[in-house]
Enzyme design. Structure first.
Site, short mmCIF file in Angstrom:
data_model
loop_
_atom_site.label_atom_id
_atom_site.label_comp_id
_atom_site.label_asym_id
_atom_site.label_seq_id
_atom_site.Cartn_x
_atom_site.Cartn_y
_atom_site.Cartn_z
N GLU A 1 39.62 54.94 59.49
CA GLU A 1 38.25 54.41 59.50
C GLU A 1 37.26 55.56 59.69
OE1 GLU A 1 36.01 50.52 61.28
OE2 GLU A 1 37.27 51.67 62.67
N LYS B 1 27.68 45.59 78.92
CA LYS B 1 27.59 47.04 78.77
C LYS B 1 27.28 47.37 77.31
CE LYS B 1 29.97 51.40 78.47
NZ LYS B 1 29.14 51.71 77.29
N GLU C 1 37.34 42.64 68.83
CA GLU C 1 36.93 42.79 67.43
C GLU C 1 36.90 44.28 67.17
OE1 GLU C 1 35.18 43.83 64.40
OE2 GLU C 1 33.28 43.06 65.20
N CYS D 1 32.09 47.82 60.66
CA CYS D 1 33.54 47.66 60.77
C CYS D 1 34.12 46.95 59.56
CB CYS D 1 33.88 46.91 62.05
SG CYS D 1 33.02 45.34 62.25
#
Length: 511
Positions: free
Chosen positions: A405, A196, A270, A304
């Site tokens: 973040e 996906k 992750e 990230c």
């Protein structure tokens, strides 16, 4: 050239590129070796963030389509793909990688249009993605079982077997390369895949699946497009999925992990990061400023592992900040399809608004805006999602802009007085994905690497990842590692065989 002329050129460039990239290609789901129209017949747009115009439409899948993809993957795992030897499987993957290399320019163009990243970056990333796929195809050939010395009358050994059907969910910031991080080991280990891609950036995943036709057995690689609640959720809780791997935001990772727990499905995660880059007083400050800029401004900060917290010793703070601002100002912002551009738009309006909100949060918290922070219109009258590289100074580590973040080109500069304070700042965060150190003292570098709680520590560099070096995080940054040999093991399960041996006895040959 006037601003309006540049705008027209940018729009025309992108429209021509869109026409070229999508000519004679329909971006349906890919199930059992062929294009698949979503059961509901719906489609949704994917848009070019540089000009905020549609590129094409893709199938909007749902639970019924996920079922079809998992069933196709299961049938192929139990059939043609599962019957291949390691060498045959390796050869098939390498043949497929060769086809992808022949189409690497087309893939890079799709990646640039879909994400807004500069074309040069997309070209580099496509090449690296194929390196990872080939890496796993090669190393699987060298796998060996383990014989265990139990006793003279027992022969015990262990073998590695694939799980079966692997469900892979990848984000929008590095669609091609992060897909390869999962596809490479999953396929090499012998699994079949239901992939996906992110709904924002589905094009390269679809195209690489199409290019597997006639190379990989039908059903080996399946792609379903759609939104998280419509496709991601059914995939993560599907009883026919034997292994899950997810890259994305940490809160979503919690949801994936809970869904996996219902089926006792092994999962690799992750997740997010808020990486510190510690600049010690002995560092080469010009080099450190360049690294800091690369660490937060590459891919418009949508990484990230981005160096979003720059932790600088007070004795070199002012000099470093001046150099850091110069680096930010030197970034050429503009059309991602131009060779000179190294800073493109954010990937979506949603991300643009999120970054703008955090800039305001930083101001309200009392941080000093040292550079940038404003939307920018590099072409004049542009509708793309461009924002300036942004640097905040005088940041306390407990501020939201230092703890949360942002996933954009926003750097927080935080001062420190001594080594212990630097390490405390680096580790006082929920994440532990990556980090960096700038110093000329190797002893200091190694000590800091030991003390920082992060899965990766870069010394006097940023972002250098090659096949074979493990990547993954501590704390809320995830579970498991990607990019390395050990990743292959995460897509396999161990079987122990224990055989009792009779006393040797010579028997006459049967006549």
């Amino acid at each position: 050239m006037t601003q309006s002329q540049f705008t027209e050129t940018m729009r025309e460039n992108h429209q021509r590129a869109i026409d070229e990239a999508t000519a004679d290609v329909r971006f349906d789901a890919w199930i059992d070796g062929e294009a698949h129209t979503a059961a509901g017949g719906e489609r949704f747009e994917t848009r070019d963030p540089a000009i905020e115009k549609p590129i094409t439409t893709v199938s909007r899948c749902g639970e019924e389509d996920v079922d079809a993809a998992v069933n196709a993957a299961r049938e192929t795992f139990e059939g043609e793909w599962g019957e291949l030897t390691k060498s045959e499987r390796s050869d098939a993957i390498l043949d497929w990688a060769g086809v992808l290399r022949d189409h690497s320019e087309d893939l890079a163009l799709l990646e640039s249009l879909d994400t807004g990243k500069p074309l040069a970056n997309a070209e580099y990333e496509v090449g690296k993605a194929l390196d990872y796929i080939e890496y796993y195809a090669h190393i699987v050939r060298g796998e060996q079982g383990n014989q265990v010395p139990v006793a003279d009358d027992v022969h015990a050994y262990a073998t590695q077997e694939p799980y079966g059907v692997a469900g892979l969910i990848v984000p929008w910031n590095y669609p091609m390369i992060l897909t390869s991080w999962k596809l490479g080991p999953a396929l090499a280990a012998g699994n079949t895949v239901v992939l996906k891609p992110a709904e924002n950036t589905p094009l390269t995943a679809t195209r690489i699946a199409q290019l597997s036709e006639g190379v990989l057995p039908d059903g080996t690689l399946n792609v379903v497009h759609g939104f998280g609640d419509e496709v991601g959720a059914p995939l993560t809780r599907h009883e026919g999925v034997d292994k899950l791997s997810f890259t994305g935001e940490d809160r979503t990772g919690e949801v994936v992990m809970k869904a996996a727990a219902e089926q006792i499905t092994p999962v690799t995660l992750e997740l997010g990061g808020k990486s510190p880059f510690i600049v010690f007083p002995d560092a080469n400050l010009e080099q450190a400023a360049e690294i800091a800029a690369d660490g937060i401004f590459y891919n418009t900060g949508q990484s990230c592992d981005a160096f979003s917290r720059t932790v600088v010793h007070e004795s070199v703070h002012d000099e470093f900040l001046d150099l850091f601002v110069e680096e930010a100002a030197a970034r050429e912002i503009g059309d991602p399809l131009r060779d000179s551009t190294d800073f493109g738009p954010l990937a979506s309006e949603q991300q643009f608004e999120k970054v703008r909100e955090y800039v305001e949060v930083g101001k309200e918290e009392g941080a000093t805006l040292a550079y940038g922070g404003e939307p920018i219109d590099p072409a004049g009258d542009s509708e793309g999602w461009f924002v300036e590289p942004t640097i905040f100074d005088d940041v306390d580590n407990d501020m939201r802009i230092a703890q949360e973040e942002i996933f954009g080109p926003v750097a927080s500069v935080i001062g420190f007085e001594d080594y212990e304070e630097a390490i405390e700042i680096a580790n006082s965060i929920d994440f532990g994905l990556a980090s960096g150190v700038a110093t000329r003292d190797l002893s200091l570098a190694h000590q800091a690497a030991d003390d920082i709680d992060a899965g990766t520590v870069w010394v006097n560099q940023y972002g250098r990842l090659v096949p074979g070096t493990a990547f993954g995080g501590f704390k809320r940054s995830g579970i498991g590692r990607e990019c390395a040999k050990e990743t292959l093991e995460k897509y396999q399960q161990t079987k122990t065989v224990n055989v009792a041996l009779d006393d040797p006895e010579l028997r006459p040959r049967d006549e």
